[in-house]
Design an enzyme around this catalytic site. Structure first.
Site, PDB file in Angstrom:
ATOM      1  N   CYS A   5       0.913  -2.758   6.473  1.00 13.91           N
ATOM      2  CA  CYS A   5       1.690  -3.961   6.167  1.00 13.91           C
ATOM      3  C   CYS A   5       3.014  -3.590   5.489  1.00 13.91           C
ATOM      4  CB  CYS A   5       0.864  -4.897   5.283  1.00 13.91           C
ATOM      5  SG  CYS A   5       1.583  -6.549   5.095  1.00 13.91           S
ATOM      6  N   HIS A  62       0.843  -1.196   0.000  1.00 13.40           N
ATOM      7  CA  HIS A  62       0.000   0.000   0.000  1.00 13.40           C
ATOM      8  C   HIS A  62       0.875   1.243   0.000  1.00 13.40           C
ATOM      9  CE1 HIS A  62       0.782   0.565   4.342  1.00 13.40           C
ATOM     10  NE2 HIS A  62       0.604  -0.760   4.457  1.00 13.40           N
TER      11      HIS A  62
END
Length: 444
Positions: A420, A407
């Site tokens: 993450c 992301h």
């Protein structure tokens, strides 16, 4: 009948007379120059029956020992000398990528070791500077390489695996260590301290593995420099891409590798130059999305490369630069870096941040879904909408499955440690436009 016989006899006699005339009037063949000079020096008018007085062997063997089927092994063959003199080793032009200028205004800045981004495409490619030519040197004719067309980006360009020699050396290190341990166990001397030669065997062998890697990289860099100077940039990128994941490289060696790989990837893959595929001519009623689907890449990548602002309306007959995908990614958790590859070609690298929501696990994943906006749920389950500075996803979310994701970041110039695997905001748009659904991502 009598007249025919008489005519035949006359023709025969004339033939004999003409042959005798030719044999008496034709001068003899001249003697070889060396023999003729010997005759002149000796005062002889004709060849003798015995050539021994001239020191010449008549070639008749006196015993079977005169016959020999081998030639001296170390004696050079004079027939290998060309018209310009004996053969010598070829020294290529000593030029590296560090000699390149970064613009056409005679700037002397060298390539920087920064991560690649699509904004770098606006930087004009530098002009190489060749050293002065020695006028006294022998000219060497170099023919242009006509093979500039590359119909596919398949992995048909192969070089010896640089890691193979290193693995062989490491295996020999393990073998040495195991043999020493086995010998000690069999003699029952487990408590006897090892000698200095035994303790130094393993480090010295590891040093040899490092030397093998350094030598292989040095040869690859020299080869790639020659390929670049010959404007064979695709081959230069392929040559150096094999060494990107080579272990045991020092920081200086890695920098020497990356300072070449980054600009090569920019030129070969992301510039408008057709160095990978033949240009794609847009057909009637064909959109950029249709073309991207044909080549298995996101349409955003083709739009960035070709400067297309409207992906739906593309003028038929336009030649577009195309890249045959899909790309793949490799995430190095220890060094916090994401590297892109197009087949076996290095295609750029980006810094990443590692979060724990959830913590990424090593393995190979396949991209399941891509979104430019995604709601984030914190540990308490509170939803944080897209666009919020508290949403760690930023403007990109790529689902790898099993809860793992790539992301963006709410920060433009840096990754975040939340979520993450995070990529800085200005880089995340590039990654989003390069990786496709179905691309492979390896975390290690």
């Amino acid at each position: 009948m009598q007249t025919l016989k008489t005519s035949a006899i006359v023709v025969l006699m004339m033939t004999v007379l003409y042959s005798a005339y030719v044999s008496m009037t034709t001068p003899p063949d001249p003697l070889p120059q060396g023999v003729e000079s010997l005759l002149v020096e000796s005062g002889m008018d004709s060849l003798p029956d015995d050539f021994g007085s001239f020191g010449i062997d008549d070639g008749t063997p006196t015993a079977f020992d005169d016959f020999s089927m081998s030639a001296p092994a170390n004696e050079p063959d004079p027939s290998l000398d060309n018209a310009n003199g004996p053969l010598s080793s070829f020294n290529s032009v000593d030029q590296t990528f560090a000699d390149l200028e970064t613009n056409l205004d005679s700037s002397d800045d060298q390539f920087s070791n920064e991560s690649f981004q699509m904004s770098d495409l606006d930087t004009p490619r530098g002009v190489s500077r060749l050293p002065d030519v020695d006028e006294s040197a022998t000219a060497v004719t170099i023919s242009a390489d006509p093979g500039r067309d590359y119909p596919t980006t398949g992995a048909d360009f192969s070089l010896p695996d640089p890691n193979e020699a290193i693995r062989m050396t490491e295996n020999s290190v393990t073998s040495i260590s195991d043999s020493q341990t086995s010998a000690t166990d069999s003699l029952g001397y487990l408590d006897v301290p090892s000698t200095s030669s035994q303790t130094s065997a393993l480090p010295s062998a590891k040093s040899a593995a490092s030397d093998v890697a350094a030598a292989g990289l040095a040869n690859a860099i020299a080869t790639a420099d020659r390929q670049f100077n010959a404007d064979r940039r695709r081959e230069a990128l392929a040559t150096l891409s094999l060494f990107y994941e080579t272990p045991n490289l020092s920081s200086d060696q890695r920098e020497q590798l990356l300072v070449r790989l980054d600009p090569l990837a920019r030129d070969v893959i992301y510039s408008p130059e057709h160095l990978l595929e033949e240009p794609h001519r847009v057909g009637s009623n064909e959109t950029l999305m249709d073309i991207a689907q044909k080549y298995d890449v996101p349409w955003q990548l083709l739009a960035n490369i070709n400067g297309v602002s409207d992906p739906v309306t593309v003028l038929p007959g336009t030649d577009l630069k195309v890249v045959r995908g899909p790309f793949r990614a490799d995430v190095d958790l220890e060094n916090k870096e994401l590297t892109l590859f197009l087949g076996d070609l290095y295609a750029g690298r980006f810094p990443v941040g590692i979060g724990n929501d959830p913590a990424p696990r090593p393995g190979t994943y396949t991209i399941q879904e891509k979104k430019s906006a995604k709601t984030y749920y914190d540990m308490a389950g509170t939803p944080i909408p897209p666009g919020s500075p508290r949403n760690p996803y930023g403007s990109m979310w790529i689902d790898l499955g099993q809860g793992i994701s790539l992301h963006g970041s709410p920060k433009t110039d840096s990754a975040t440690n939340e979520g993450c695997i995070s990529i800085a905001g200005n880089y995340s748009r590039d990654v989003f436009g390069i990786l496709s659904e179905g691309s492979s991502v390896t975390i290690r």
